[in-house]
Motif scaffolding. Structure first.
Motif, PDB file in Angstrom:
ATOM      1  N   SER A 128       0.834  -1.214   0.000  1.00 34.27           N
ATOM      2  CA  SER A 128       0.000   0.000   0.000  1.00 34.27           C
ATOM      3  C   SER A 128       0.860   1.252   0.000  1.00 34.27           C
ATOM      4  CB  SER A 128      -0.919  -0.009   1.222  1.00 34.27           C
ATOM      5  OG  SER A 128      -1.778  -1.125   1.214  1.00 34.27           O
ATOM      6  N   ARG A 131       2.282   1.672  -3.448  1.00 32.70           N
ATOM      7  CA  ARG A 131       1.224   2.119  -4.359  1.00 32.70           C
ATOM      8  C   ARG A 131       0.883   3.581  -4.118  1.00 32.70           C
ATOM      9  NH1 ARG A 131       0.404   0.815  -8.958  1.00 32.70           N
ATOM     10  NH2 ARG A 131       0.645  -1.366  -8.304  1.00 32.70           N
ATOM     11  N   PHE A 132       0.906   3.991  -2.855  1.00 33.41           N
ATOM     12  CA  PHE A 132       0.628   5.395  -2.525  1.00 33.41           C
ATOM     13  C   PHE A 132       1.640   6.322  -3.184  1.00 33.41           C
ATOM     14  CE2 PHE A 132       1.832   8.921   0.306  1.00 33.41           C
ATOM     15  CZ  PHE A 132       0.655   9.661   0.286  1.00 33.41           C
ATOM     16  N   TRP A 133       2.939   6.001  -3.000  1.00 40.07           N
ATOM     17  CA  TRP A 133       3.969   6.853  -3.608  1.00 40.07           C
ATOM     18  C   TRP A 133       3.942   6.766  -5.120  1.00 40.07           C
ATOM     19  CZ3 TRP A 133       5.320  10.537  -0.778  1.00 40.07           C
ATOM     20  CH2 TRP A 133       5.580  10.390   0.577  1.00 40.07           C
ATOM     21  N   GLY A 134       3.512   5.630  -5.654  1.00 38.71           N
ATOM     22  CA  GLY A 134       3.376   5.521  -7.097  1.00 38.71           C
ATOM     23  C   GLY A 134       2.311   6.445  -7.644  1.00 38.71           C
ATOM     24  N   GLU A 135       1.191   6.537  -6.935  1.00 43.15           N
ATOM     25  CA  GLU A 135       0.128   7.449  -7.361  1.00 43.15           C
ATOM     26  C   GLU A 135       0.565   8.908  -7.219  1.00 43.15           C
ATOM     27  OE1 GLU A 135      -2.772   6.856  -8.828  1.00 43.15           O
ATOM     28  OE2 GLU A 135      -2.102   4.758  -8.936  1.00 43.15           O
ATOM     29  N   ILE A 136       1.312   9.187  -6.158  1.00 43.72           N
ATOM     30  CA  ILE A 136       1.845  10.545  -5.990  1.00 43.72           C
ATOM     31  C   ILE A 136       2.749  10.911  -7.157  1.00 43.72           C
ATOM     32  CG2 ILE A 136       3.347  12.007  -4.569  1.00 43.72           C
ATOM     33  CD1 ILE A 136       0.632  11.591  -3.345  1.00 43.72           C
ATOM     34  N   ASN A 138       2.675   9.587 -10.214  1.00 45.44           N
ATOM     35  CA  ASN A 138       1.867   9.700 -11.429  1.00 45.44           C
ATOM     36  C   ASN A 138       1.164  11.040 -11.523  1.00 45.44           C
ATOM     37  OD1 ASN A 138       2.290   7.424 -12.971  1.00 45.44           O
ATOM     38  ND2 ASN A 138       0.708   6.205 -11.954  1.00 45.44           N
ATOM     39  N   ARG A 139       0.741  11.556 -10.383  1.00 48.30           N
ATOM     40  CA  ARG A 139       0.035  12.831 -10.377  1.00 48.30           C
ATOM     41  C   ARG A 139       0.983  14.017 -10.391  1.00 48.30           C
ATOM     42  NH1 ARG A 139      -5.384  12.039  -8.765  1.00 48.30           N
ATOM     43  NH2 ARG A 139      -5.788   9.870  -8.119  1.00 48.30           N
ATOM     44  N   ASP A 197       4.954  -1.753 -14.612  1.00 52.30           N
ATOM     45  CA  ASP A 197       4.265  -0.956 -13.588  1.00 52.30           C
ATOM     46  C   ASP A 197       4.879   0.440 -13.616  1.00 52.30           C
ATOM     47  OD1 ASP A 197       3.148   0.225 -11.306  1.00 52.30           O
ATOM     48  OD2 ASP A 197       3.013  -1.700 -10.272  1.00 52.30           O
ATOM     49  N   ALA A 199       3.867   3.299 -12.558  1.00 48.98           N
ATOM     50  CA  ALA A 199       3.796   4.110 -11.339  1.00 48.98           C
ATOM     51  C   ALA A 199       4.973   3.787 -10.415  1.00 48.98           C
ATOM     52  CB  ALA A 199       2.475   3.864 -10.617  1.00 48.98           C
ATOM     53  N   SER A 203       8.248   6.231  -9.386  1.00 48.25           N
ATOM     54  CA  SER A 203       8.478   6.612  -7.992  1.00 48.25           C
ATOM     55  C   SER A 203       9.844   6.169  -7.475  1.00 48.25           C
ATOM     56  CB  SER A 203       7.384   6.006  -7.101  1.00 48.25           C
ATOM     57  OG  SER A 203       7.468   4.588  -7.086  1.00 48.25           O
TER      58      SER A 203
END
Length: 346
Positions: A128, A131-136, A138-139, A197, A199, A203
């Motif tokens: 998790s 995945r959180f830092w990956g979304e950060i 990506n954004r 992957d 994302a 990251s």
């Protein structure tokens, strides 16, 4: 009148045990038919208490972390029995619930099931977080370099926070090490292009190239896995290696890039403030985890250990500032230095 003897084993001194237990004994130990309760310290033997025909013997045991009371025999007094209760009573053994180790509260009754559940939960937490830092990333909320260093700092330190959930034996360390160990396989698959992957790649890489995961991120996961399995939570060496790798190296890069105008004379790629930040962050993180693990009884904090952490952090910062860091990855040189110096000072 039959005598009753209760042996109390405690790491406290006799006098402090007496002062601690007397109020609770008075409130929970009774005699029938209105007989008076006389609780006093035996004048000849400081470790004995007399309770109207009952004798309580206090025997300190420095190796036992529990305040345990073993009742050898309880006989009736004037046809009435008396009871002593400081915690839960089970099969003649009384445990003080207030003194139960913190680590015991984090595990299930079955140690195998407990370790499997702990490994599953730790894996979910790590996944998790990635995945959180990956979304950060990506954004585009943070700069790529800053985002990568935040991953570098947080993943290893959060992983260590989960260690008390596991048992103390080899099974606990191996199952805990499986979490970053599986990440090694993941880095290999992503770095070789077998798995995709974007994302995670963004990251954890500098330029978005998936092949970068075969260097720094792979070394990072390998270091944490080996430190976990070999040193586990009872050794300050493992704590120093992970804290200097994660907190030390991570904050050195963040602070150095932002405020590092004064370069080190022997390495113009490194700044003085960055090296100071690395030594400070690694040292403070090590001290924090020393107290964290000592609260569970895994190790005992002491000033010699604090001094050892300082020496290890200074040595790691020095090696990281050398020109050799341009040739060798910090994720290799920093933990290796921490381990080698840690072996000498701990």
């Amino acid at each position: 009148m039959a005598a009753t003897t209760v042996y109390i084993f405690s790491p406290l001194s006799c006098s402090s045990t007496f002062d601690l237990l007397v109020p609770k004994i008075k409130s929970q130990l009774g005699l029938g038919l209105g007989l008076g309760l006389g609780l006093r310290r035996n004048s000849n033997t400081p470790s004995l208490l007399s309770v109207s025909g009952a004798t309580l013997s206090f025997s300190p045991s420095p190796n036992n972390p529990h305040h345990t009371i073993n009742i050898n025999s309880i006989s009736s007094v004037c046809g009435f029995g008396f009871g002593l209760r400081l915690g839960a009573i089970s099969s003649g053994r009384i445990l003080n619930r207030d003194m139960k180790p913190l680590a015991a509260t984090m595990r299930l009754e079955n140690p195998v099931v407990s370790d499997i559940c702990a490994a599953s939960l730790t894996g979910c937490i790590a996944l998790s977080l990635l995945r959180f830092w990956g979304e950060i990333a990506n954004r585009g909320i943070f700069d790529k370099k800053l985002n990568r260093k935040l991953v570098h700092i947080s993943v290893g330190l959060v992983f260590m926070l989960c260690w008390p959930m596991f048992s103390s034996g080899d099974r606990g360390s191996i199952l805990a090490g499986l979490v970053p160990g599986l990440n090694i396989i993941r880095m290999l698959l992503l770095g070789l292009g077998i798995m995709k992957d974007e994302a995670i790649v963004k990251s954890m890489s500098r330029n978005g190239d998936h092949r970068e995961l075969l260097r720094g991120p792979l070394y990072y996961a390998t270091t944490i896995t080996l430190a976990c399995i070999i040193y586990w939570r009872t050794s300050p060496i493992g704590i120093a290696a992970i804290c200097n790798l994660c907190a030390g190296d991570g904050f050195a890069d963040i602070i150095g890039r932002r405020f590092g105008s004064h370069k080190i004379p022997y390495n113009r790629n490194k700044s003085l403030i960055g090296s100071i930040a690395m030594a400070s962050a690694g040292f403070l993180a090590s001290i924090g985890y020393m107290y964290y693990f000592s609260s569970f009884g895994f190790l005992q904090e002491r000033w010699e250990m604090v001094l050892g952490f300082l020496v290890v952090s200074l040595a790691s910062a020095l090696v990281e500032s050398l020109p050799i860091s341009s040739e060798l990855d910090d994720n290799l040189t920093v933990p290796l230095t921490s381990i080698l110096v840690g072996i000498l000072v701990f």
